[in-house]
Design an enzyme around this catalytic site. Structure first.
Site, PDB file in Angstrom:
ATOM      1  N   LYS A 128       7.659  25.094  17.260  1.00  0.00           N
ATOM      2  CA  LYS A 128       6.752  24.841  18.381  1.00  0.00           C
ATOM      3  C   LYS A 128       7.388  23.802  19.305  1.00  0.00           C
ATOM      4  O   LYS A 128       8.169  22.958  18.888  1.00  0.00           O
ATOM      5  CB  LYS A 128       5.387  24.334  17.890  1.00  0.00           C
TER       6      LYS A 128
ATOM      7  N   GLY B  81      13.067  17.386  11.448  1.00  0.00           N
ATOM      8  CA  GLY B  81      12.819  16.099  12.103  1.00  0.00           C
ATOM      9  C   GLY B  81      13.233  16.117  13.562  1.00  0.00           C
ATOM     10  O   GLY B  81      13.720  15.124  14.108  1.00  0.00           O
TER      11      GLY B  81
ATOM     12  N   GLY C 129      11.277  17.458  16.275  1.00  0.00           N
ATOM     13  CA  GLY C 129      10.216  17.581  17.288  1.00  0.00           C
ATOM     14  C   GLY C 129       9.843  19.038  17.523  1.00  0.00           C
ATOM     15  O   GLY C 129       9.184  19.382  18.491  1.00  0.00           O
ATOM     16  N   LEU C 130      10.270  19.909  16.592  1.00  0.00           N
ATOM     17  CA  LEU C 130      10.027  21.356  16.712  1.00  0.00           C
ATOM     18  C   LEU C 130       9.003  21.849  15.705  1.00  0.00           C
ATOM     19  O   LEU C 130       8.826  23.052  15.538  1.00  0.00           O
ATOM     20  CB  LEU C 130      11.353  22.112  16.526  1.00  0.00           C
ATOM     21  N   GLY C 131       8.321  20.921  15.050  1.00  0.00           N
ATOM     22  CA  GLY C 131       7.246  21.304  14.123  1.00  0.00           C
ATOM     23  C   GLY C 131       7.735  22.086  12.922  1.00  0.00           C
ATOM     24  O   GLY C 131       7.009  22.935  12.398  1.00  0.00           O
ATOM     25  N   GLY C 132       8.926  21.811  12.441  1.00  0.00           N
ATOM     26  CA  GLY C 132       9.493  22.580  11.332  1.00  0.00           C
ATOM     27  C   GLY C 132       8.653  22.513  10.070  1.00  0.00           C
ATOM     28  O   GLY C 132       8.335  23.539   9.457  1.00  0.00           O
ATOM     29  N   GLY C 133       8.229  21.322   9.703  1.00  0.00           N
ATOM     30  CA  GLY C 133       7.405  21.196   8.501  1.00  0.00           C
ATOM     31  C   GLY C 133       6.047  21.839   8.706  1.00  0.00           C
ATOM     32  O   GLY C 133       5.508  22.481   7.805  1.00  0.00           O
ATOM     33  N   SER C 134       5.516  21.699   9.919  1.00  0.00           N
ATOM     34  CA  SER C 134       4.211  22.312  10.237  1.00  0.00           C
ATOM     35  C   SER C 134       4.310  23.828  10.193  1.00  0.00           C
ATOM     36  O   SER C 134       3.402  24.513   9.719  1.00  0.00           O
ATOM     37  CB  SER C 134       3.762  21.854  11.628  1.00  0.00           C
TER      38      SER C 134
ATOM     39  N   ASP D 185       0.020  19.350  14.092  1.00  0.00           N
ATOM     40  CA  ASP D 185       0.609  20.566  14.668  1.00  0.00           C
ATOM     41  C   ASP D 185       0.307  21.816  13.866  1.00  0.00           C
ATOM     42  O   ASP D 185       0.553  22.936  14.335  1.00  0.00           O
ATOM     43  CB  ASP D 185       2.140  20.409  14.719  1.00  0.00           C
TER      44      ASP D 185
END
Ligand SMILES: C[C@](O)(CO)[C@H](O)COP(=O)(O)OP(=O)(O)OC[C@H]1O[C@@H](n2ccc(N)nc2=O)[C@H](O)[C@@H]1O
Ligand SMILES: Nc1ncnc2c1ncn2[C@@H]1O[C@H](COP(=O)(O)OP(=O)(O)OP(=O)(O)O)[C@@H](O)[C@H]1O
Length: 309
Positions: A16, A112, A114-119, A152
């Site tokens: 995202k 880490g 700012g692309l919402g990888g974990g989300s 997110d």
């Protein structure tokens, strides 16, 4: 006797970014999170999460794959704190079941960044487990579970374009055929996207705390941009280079450090890539399409395309 288990479920979930990110005051009732008014846009670089049933009482397992694991690769990374595992625990609690599921995550979304990888991985796990356990819960119920895990995550369940408020968890989908979506398209916020990503990561809490000190840059659509650039100056160089090379928009993605550049055509995309390479403005360059949506598949859906990966 062999036990017949439901077939594994695979979900490809996009990253995202935020086409706008207005940051307001913090709220104690939100755990100190800031009020946001943001336009979310899912971007077509995908993590893949699979969920498969395990023997009852054997608990969860997690396997991580991919060449870009960031700090997840370190031996100190606690599997029980992985966002996809936290999503499994939340679904198990809501369903009154044991989390006897084998999760695999193939990571392509920079960590880490700012692309919402974990989300994205948490959202993919929720979608996969909803299908694996035959729950078929409505999206609103899945979003409520996701909102307990991170700001997110509710958006990542559906992707596309959406208006986020609250601390980011209140989602109003932007219909692809709406005047709003058309306006975003006319402004150049759809189509080919270049992502400039970095070996270094930024801590989202640290970026917000820095925002509380430095504020938003004049005219910045992303109020966290100035804070992210103060912590990671290469992002500012990548933005300037992309705009000089003809990108219509270039900005820090969310809490950064990655930079997203929207380009009008393939020739401009190549100019931006060449410029970023010449100036060593990014460590990894990803080409993607926006907006994008999650793709859910069971093995029985053998015809589900994977050309988006
Ligand atoms: C920067 C964005 O990615 C923009 O979409 C999000 O606001 C961050 O979303 P996220 O990583 O899912 O954030 P969470 O995991 O919920 O919160 C991590 C930390 O970020 C800060 N945070 C997050 C969201 C928010 N609206 N205000 C905040 O101040 C808080 O310090 C919080 O403890
Ligand atoms: N499945 C996961 N994928 C990526 N990071 C994860 C995951 N699970 C836990 N984390 C941890 O979450 C932290 C933030 O990672 P993430 O990739 O979500 O950051 P981000 O893209 O900046 O998120 P956001 O844009 O939502 O702020 C990392 O330090 C990482 O260790």
């Amino acid at each position: 006797m062999t036990t017949a288990y439901a077939p594994a479920v695979r979900v490809d979930c996009p990253a995202k970014t935020n086409l706008t990110l207005e940051v307001g005051p913090t709220h104690e009732e939100w755990g100190g999170r800031h009020a946001l008014d943001t336009v979310y846009c899912a971007v077509g670089v995908y993590d893949t999460v699979t969920a498969a049933a395990k023997e009852p009482g054997t608990g969860f397992s997690l396997e991580l794959e991919g060449a870009h694991l960031g700090d997840l690769a370190s031996s100190s990374s606690d599997m029980r704190r992985n966002h996809a595992v936290l999503a499994l625990f939340a679904m198990a609690q809501e369903a009154g079941r044991e989390p006897d599921v084998a999760l695999t995550i193939t990571k392509r979304i920079p960590v880490g960044a700012g692309l919402g990888g974990g989300s994205a991985d948490a959202a993919a796990a929720i979608l996969a487990i909803d299908r694996l356990w035959d729950l078929h819960w409505p999206m609103e119920r899945l979003r409520a579970i996701a909102a307990t895990l991170g700001a997110d995550m509710p958006f990542c369940l559906t992707g596309g374009l959406a208006h986020g408020t609250g601390f980011g968890e209140r989602i109003e989908d932007i219909d692809p055929n709406s005047a709003w979506a058309q306006d975003l398209h006319d402004q150049g916020f759809t189509g080919e996207v270049l992502i400039g990503a970095y070996q270094s990561q930024l801590s989202t809490p640290e970026v917000y705390h820095t925002f509380d000190v430095v504020g938003a840059g004049a005219g910045d659509r992303n109020h966290l941009q100035a804070a992210a650039i103060s912590l990671h100056p290469r992002s500012g160089q990548a933005i300037e280079a992309a705009l000089q090379a003809g990108a219509r928009h270039a900005f820090v993605s969310g809490s950064g450090p990655s930079v997203v550049a929207f380009v009008p055509d393939a020739a401009t995309a190549q100019r931006v890539i060449d410029t970023w390479v010449e100036q060593n403005a990014a460590d990894r360059i990803i080409r993607a399409q926006a907006p994008a949506t999650p793709v859910i598949a069971s093995p029985s859906d053998a015809n589900v395309a994977t050309s988006h990966l």
